[in-house]
Design a protein around this motif. Structure first.
Motif, short mmCIF file in Angstrom:
data_model
loop_
_atom_site.label_atom_id
_atom_site.label_comp_id
_atom_site.label_asym_id
_atom_site.label_seq_id
_atom_site.Cartn_x
_atom_site.Cartn_y
_atom_site.Cartn_z
N ASP A 1 30.89 -44.17 -9.31
CA ASP A 1 32.31 -44.02 -8.94
C ASP A 1 32.51 -42.82 -8.01
O ASP A 1 33.29 -42.88 -7.06
CB ASP A 1 33.19 -43.86 -10.19
CG ASP A 1 33.24 -45.15 -11.01
OD1 ASP A 1 32.79 -46.20 -10.51
OD2 ASP A 1 33.72 -45.10 -12.17
N ALA A 2 31.81 -41.72 -8.31
CA ALA A 2 31.95 -40.51 -7.47
C ALA A 2 31.43 -40.79 -6.06
O ALA A 2 32.06 -40.39 -5.06
CB ALA A 2 31.20 -39.34 -8.11
N ILE A 3 30.31 -41.48 -5.97
CA ILE A 3 29.76 -41.81 -4.64
C ILE A 3 30.73 -42.74 -3.89
O ILE A 3 31.01 -42.55 -2.71
CB ILE A 3 28.35 -42.45 -4.77
CG1 ILE A 3 27.34 -41.41 -5.31
CG2 ILE A 3 27.87 -43.04 -3.44
CD1 ILE A 3 27.04 -40.25 -4.37
N ASN A 4 31.27 -43.72 -4.62
CA ASN A 4 32.24 -44.63 -3.98
C ASN A 4 33.47 -43.89 -3.48
O ASN A 4 34.04 -44.24 -2.45
CB ASN A 4 32.69 -45.73 -4.96
CG ASN A 4 31.62 -46.80 -5.08
OD1 ASN A 4 30.78 -46.94 -4.19
ND2 ASN A 4 31.62 -47.53 -6.18
N ALA A 5 33.86 -42.87 -4.24
CA ALA A 5 35.07 -42.12 -3.86
C ALA A 5 34.87 -41.38 -2.54
O ALA A 5 35.83 -40.92 -1.94
CB ALA A 5 35.45 -41.16 -4.98
N LEU A 6 33.61 -41.26 -2.12
CA LEU A 6 33.33 -40.56 -0.84
C LEU A 6 33.16 -41.53 0.33
O LEU A 6 32.95 -41.08 1.47
CB LEU A 6 32.06 -39.72 -0.98
CG LEU A 6 32.11 -38.50 -1.90
CD1 LEU A 6 30.72 -37.87 -2.01
CD2 LEU A 6 33.12 -37.47 -1.38
N SER A 7 33.24 -42.84 0.05
CA SER A 7 32.84 -43.82 1.07
C SER A 7 33.67 -43.69 2.36
O SER A 7 33.14 -43.90 3.46
CB SER A 7 32.90 -45.24 0.52
OG SER A 7 34.19 -45.50 0.07
N LEU A 8 34.92 -43.32 2.20
CA LEU A 8 35.80 -43.19 3.35
C LEU A 8 35.26 -42.18 4.39
O LEU A 8 35.54 -42.28 5.58
CB LEU A 8 37.16 -42.69 2.84
CG LEU A 8 38.36 -43.06 3.64
CD1 LEU A 8 38.70 -44.53 3.38
CD2 LEU A 8 39.54 -42.19 3.23
N PHE A 9 34.50 -41.21 3.90
CA PHE A 9 34.04 -40.15 4.80
C PHE A 9 32.71 -40.48 5.50
O PHE A 9 32.18 -39.67 6.26
CB PHE A 9 33.92 -38.83 4.03
CG PHE A 9 35.23 -38.37 3.46
CD1 PHE A 9 36.18 -37.78 4.27
CD2 PHE A 9 35.54 -38.59 2.12
CE1 PHE A 9 37.41 -37.39 3.77
CE2 PHE A 9 36.77 -38.20 1.60
CZ PHE A 9 37.71 -37.61 2.42
N GLU A 10 32.21 -41.67 5.18
CA GLU A 10 31.00 -42.20 5.83
C GLU A 10 29.90 -41.15 5.95
O GLU A 10 29.63 -40.43 4.99
CB GLU A 10 31.37 -42.80 7.19
CG GLU A 10 32.36 -43.95 7.01
CD GLU A 10 32.79 -44.60 8.29
OE1 GLU A 10 32.46 -44.11 9.39
OE2 GLU A 10 33.48 -45.63 8.19
N ASP A 11 29.29 -41.01 7.12
CA ASP A 11 28.12 -40.13 7.29
C ASP A 11 28.47 -38.65 7.10
O ASP A 11 27.60 -37.84 6.76
CB ASP A 11 27.52 -40.29 8.70
CG ASP A 11 26.81 -41.62 8.82
OD1 ASP A 11 26.70 -42.32 7.79
OD2 ASP A 11 26.38 -41.96 9.94
N ASP A 12 29.75 -38.30 7.34
CA ASP A 12 30.14 -36.89 7.20
C ASP A 12 29.93 -36.38 5.79
O ASP A 12 29.85 -35.16 5.57
CB ASP A 12 31.63 -36.71 7.57
CG ASP A 12 31.88 -36.97 9.03
OD1 ASP A 12 30.91 -36.93 9.81
OD2 ASP A 12 33.05 -37.23 9.39
N ALA A 13 29.89 -37.30 4.80
CA ALA A 13 29.79 -36.86 3.40
C ALA A 13 28.35 -36.85 2.89
O ALA A 13 28.12 -36.74 1.68
CB ALA A 13 30.66 -37.76 2.52
N GLU A 14 27.38 -36.94 3.80
CA GLU A 14 25.99 -37.04 3.35
C GLU A 14 25.56 -35.85 2.48
O GLU A 14 24.93 -36.01 1.43
CB GLU A 14 25.06 -37.19 4.58
CG GLU A 14 23.74 -37.88 4.32
CD GLU A 14 23.80 -39.08 3.37
OE1 GLU A 14 24.77 -39.88 3.44
OE2 GLU A 14 22.90 -39.20 2.52
N ALA A 15 25.93 -34.64 2.91
CA ALA A 15 25.53 -33.45 2.14
C ALA A 15 26.22 -33.45 0.76
O ALA A 15 25.60 -33.13 -0.25
CB ALA A 15 25.89 -32.18 2.91
N LEU A 16 27.48 -33.85 0.75
CA LEU A 16 28.21 -33.91 -0.52
C LEU A 16 27.59 -34.97 -1.44
O LEU A 16 27.52 -34.78 -2.66
CB LEU A 16 29.69 -34.24 -0.22
CG LEU A 16 30.76 -33.70 -1.16
CD1 LEU A 16 30.54 -32.24 -1.52
CD2 LEU A 16 32.14 -33.88 -0.53
#
Ligand code: GRG
Length: 305
Positions: free
Chosen positions: A278-293
């Motif tokens: 769920d946490a990973i899905n919650a970041l999906s909107l940020f696409e590649d920018d959220a790789e480090a997160l």
């Protein structure tokens, strides 16, 4: 950049800034200054500063301005651990493989060093003038005053009597009782989750994110906070003692209710895995920018210390 290098870069910068902001032991009152430094540099993972910076980096790469806030979060976190270890609370002799502050400096000095770290955090956030040193100038919190005030207010609320302190009080009051899942989740949300939420949302706010974006990231941070505590409970059963620098089995010894004691190892792990997805899905909107997160999220959910 490779994630472990980025982690190293951020934590090294934060450590250098902490060293610049903390009073030096050759100033007046060397004992309390030594005690403050001892706990701040006792080997914490610097997860909250990292979260702050990585959430910031979703919207802007100028993360230098996060440094004072990152330090403040780490100071507040350190104070909470010093006080949590006291005889009146968890009564722990070791943390991160080292003697706890009260074991080394005595109870009164440990209490006062925690108080001093907490107040220093807010002096730092406010930009009080005696921080006009090399580090403060290089990493000045250059954001509009209303953003700064909002960040200070959010961090104060997270650390305060509706946040972390409420969680600790509820936790103490539950001793010897068996809470239901909702009660336990409420304790964890406040005790562990509030500072994590404040770190993520402040990072985004400092970078100029909109309220809607900050809200969205809040959903991610809440899932991360829940996962963080479940993993902490799992580590007490099957963590790496050497890496954790403390003995396992303390929750059982203290008869403390945790997600693991309520539901057993297998169900706790199932819940952890679900929260991770769920946490990973919650970041999906940020696409590649959220790789480090995403990398940090994976570390938090599957860490062994
Ligand atoms: C005393 C006001 C007051 C609050 C204490 C945070 C807390 C409330 C108590 C700590 C108890 C605890 C172990 C909670 C589990 C989550 C947690 C905060 C773990 C430690 O955080 P890490 O793993 O620590 O980020 P390091 O050592 O890496 O800094």
């Amino acid at each position: 950049m490779d994630f472990s290098l980025l982690w190293k870069e951020i934590s090294t910068t934060v450590d250098q800034a902490l060293d610049a902001f903390l009073p030096h032991t050759d100033e007046q009152l060397p004992k309390i200054h030594e005690a403050m430094r001892y706990s701040v540099f006792a080997g914490g993972k610097r997860i909250r500063p990292l979260l702050l910076v990585l959430a910031h980096n979703l919207f802007s790469s100028r993360w230098a301005r996060c440094v004072p806030v990152a330090c403040a979060l780490e100071l507040i976190h350190t104070y909470s651990l010093i006080h949590d270890d006291l005889p009146a609370m968890d009564d722990d002799d070791y943390r991160r493989g080292k003697l706890t502050a009260h074991k080394l400096y005595g109870e009164a000095m440990a209490i006062l060093s925690g108080d001093a770290l907490l107040t220093l955090a807010f002096a730092l956030l406010s930009g009080e003038e005696r921080f006009e040193n090399e580090f403060y100038l290089a990493y000045k919190l250059e954001v509009p005053p209303e953003v700064k005030l909002q960040v200070i207010g959010e961090i104060a609320a997270a650390a305060g009597v509706k946040g972390m302190i409420a969680g600790q009080v509820l936790d103490l009051e539950m001793e010897g009782q068996i809470p239901d899942l909702a009660t336990l989740e409420n304790i964890n949300k406040r005790k562990t989750g509030s500072l994590i939420l404040a770190a993520v949302q402040s990072g985004a706010r400092l970078a100029g994110a909109t309220n809607a974006q900050i809200q969205l990231l809040g959903n991610y941070a809440s899932l991360l906070g829940r996962g963080f505590q479940i993993v902490d409970d799992l580590l007490d059963v099957e963590g790496n003692e050497e890496k954790m620098g403390k003995k396992k089995g303390m929750d059982i010894k203290r008869n403390k209710a945790t997600i693991v004691s309520l539901y057993g190892l297998a169900k706790a792990k199932e819940l952890r895995d679900k929260l991770y997805k769920d946490a990973i899905n919650a970041l999906s909107l940020f696409e590649d920018d959220a790789e480090a997160l995403r990398n940090l999220t994976r570390f938090v959910f599957y860490r062994d210390y």
